[in-house]
Design an enzyme around this catalytic site. Structure first.
Site, PDB file in Angstrom:
ATOM      1  N   ASP A 118      -2.910  31.898 -18.602  1.00 14.59           N
ATOM      2  CA  ASP A 118      -2.078  31.488 -19.721  1.00 14.59           C
ATOM      3  C   ASP A 118      -2.528  30.057 -20.086  1.00 14.59           C
ATOM      4  O   ASP A 118      -3.246  29.419 -19.301  1.00 14.59           O
ATOM      5  CB  ASP A 118      -0.626  31.517 -19.208  1.00 14.59           C
ATOM      6  CG  ASP A 118       0.332  30.782 -20.084  1.00 14.59           C
ATOM      7  OD1 ASP A 118       0.400  31.127 -21.267  1.00 14.59           O
ATOM      8  OD2 ASP A 118       1.031  29.869 -19.594  1.00 14.59           O
ATOM      9  N   ASP A 321       3.131  30.624 -16.575  1.00 20.07           N
ATOM     10  CA  ASP A 321       4.369  29.892 -16.266  1.00 20.07           C
ATOM     11  C   ASP A 321       5.576  30.382 -17.039  1.00 20.07           C
ATOM     12  O   ASP A 321       6.698  29.950 -16.780  1.00 20.07           O
ATOM     13  CB  ASP A 321       4.189  28.408 -16.606  1.00 20.07           C
ATOM     14  CG  ASP A 321       4.160  28.202 -18.105  1.00 20.07           C
ATOM     15  OD1 ASP A 321       3.428  28.951 -18.794  1.00 20.07           O
ATOM     16  OD2 ASP A 321       4.889  27.325 -18.609  1.00 20.07           O
TER      17      ASP A 321
END
Ligand SMILES: O=P(O)(O)OC[C@H]1O[C@H](O[C@H]2O[C@H](CO)[C@@H](O)[C@H](O)[C@H]2O)[C@H](O)[C@@H](O)[C@@H]1O
Length: 387
Positions: A118, A321
């Site tokens: 990510d 996250d």
């Protein structure tokens, strides 16, 4: 990419469900949605009760880890003991991927590791201004080195162009808009008749394949983006980003007393678009098409495109996250392969296997992976061969 396999259409086709659930209607079933998106019937603005009762406000409040207690007079951060204790016991369930490195590599021996990353909060720390979320040179170099040993993809909520610009490494695969815009390699055959796939060129002029399952939504998203920019003009600190296949309304810099207003504005706009839905990110409301596609599907798609989806010799690792990364963690659990690693400095409910505290730990993990892969290659090269 190899699209010859039977990818189910991500655009679902049960019109009866549209208003009730997250399902969408294919444009072929809904002529009014496939033309221009100019006139929207404006409905009366709702009341703040809408966003209170549907849980948006609660989600907004819990959408980013709370800062540790700040003693303003001394300008130092003090972690209350119970926070550390809670984090410690959470880590028993989601151990540090650094502390568990040996366990991970024992399992990864003689396997090909596919790395999925990510961007925000994973490769770059969370900052107030999304335009200033820059990746450090050290992190860039760690990612570049990982890509020398493992196929590596960035899967971000941002637009693909933006995340490509921020990361700046040509040797990676990129998926923007939560996986709804995938740029993959040209080295695998693409079925020309795949309805969501197009050949294109990357910024260096290299041939690539694009997979864009939500392309019919581009005009609708553009219209919603412009409406949201206009409607949030009066709210200090609000920022709307256009990600082409989805759009994001940031409230990190909005005074908390105005969060209900932001939520209500977005809610009112969405009322006119039953084919769009809302998801929550870190201090951001994300508007996206109601299609059965997400970061998890993007992971499966990329693995398949790279012919890494079969057999037991591939270990996918996804590091992220945010809530939208949970779709990818979930897929890895479902296919019972690889590891999701959640980046968080506070306990969170997650489908990940391991955790890392922050972006610094992410970098350390990537560097360790490179050292281990180098060592593994050297071992392999030095292994005595039978004559
Ligand atoms: O999937 P990601 O790559 O993690 O993208 C998710 C969102 O990230 C960005 O917003 C987040 O990071 C910003 C910069 O640190 C921060 O200001 C914001 O509060 C966070 O939500 C990006 O701007 C969004 O558009 C992405 O959807």
């Amino acid at each position: 990419m190899d699209l010859k396999s039977n990818h189910a259409s991500p655009v679902l086709t049960d019109p009866a469900q549209v208003n009730k659930s997250r399902l969408g209607i294919h444009s072929s079933l809904s002529p009014s949605l496939s033309g221009k998106y100019i006139t929207i019937p404006r409905r009366k603005a709702g009341t703040l009760d809408d966003v209170r009762s549907n849980g948006w406000l609660d989600s907004m409040k819990s959408s980013s880890p709370p800062r540790k207690k700040l003693i303003k007079d001394f300008n130092v951060e003090v972690a209350p003991d119970d926070t550390d204790i809670a984090y410690g016991s959470w880590m028993l369930k989601y151990p540090s991927a650094l502390n568990s490195f040996e366990q991970i590599t024992n399992y990864a021996k003689n396997k090909k590791i596919a790395v999925f990353l990510d961007y925000d909060g994973t490769l770059s720390p969370i900052v107030d201004d999304p335009d200033r979320a820059l990746m450090s040179d050290a992190m860039r170099s760690a990612v570049r080195n990982v890509a020398k040993y493992c196929p590596t993809a960035i899967i971000s909520g941002r637009s693909r162009d933006k995340v490509y610009e921020l990361v700046g490494l040509t040797e990676l695969y990129y998926a923007g808009s939560h996986g709804m815009d995938i740029m993959g390699p040209d080295k695998h055959a693409v079925s020309n008749d795949h309805q969501y796939c197009n050949k294109s060129t990357d910024p260096l002029g290299k041939e690539v394949n694009l997979f864009q399952p939500a392309s019919e939504f581009i005009p609708m998203i553009d219209e919603v983006f412009r409406t949201l920019v206009e409607n949030t003009k009066g709210i200090k600190g609000a920022k709307v980003e256009d990600h082409k296949f989805c759009t994001a309304v940031h409230y990190r810099k909005v005074d908390e007393k105005n969060w209900p207003t932001v939520a209500q504005l977005v809610h009112d706009v969405l009322k006119d678009y039953p084919r769009l839905r809302l998801t929550h990110g870190r201090k951001v409301l994300e508007v996206r098409p109601v299609i059965d596609w997400n970061k998890g599907k993007a992971v499966e798609f990329i693995l398949e495109s790279l012919a890494l989806d079969k057999g037991d010799d591939v270990l996918p690792i996804f590091i992220g996250d945010d809530r939208t990364d949970e779709d990818a963690f979930k897929v890895l659990r479902e296919i019972n392969r690889g590891y999701g690693i959640l980046v968080s400095s506070v306990p969170k409910e997650t489908k990940a296997f391991y955790s890392l505290k922050d972006t610094t730990e992410v970098m350390k993990f990537l560097e360790s992976l490179v050292r281990w892969k180098k060592w593994e290659e050297e071992e392999e090269a030095n292994r005595p061969r039978s004559p």
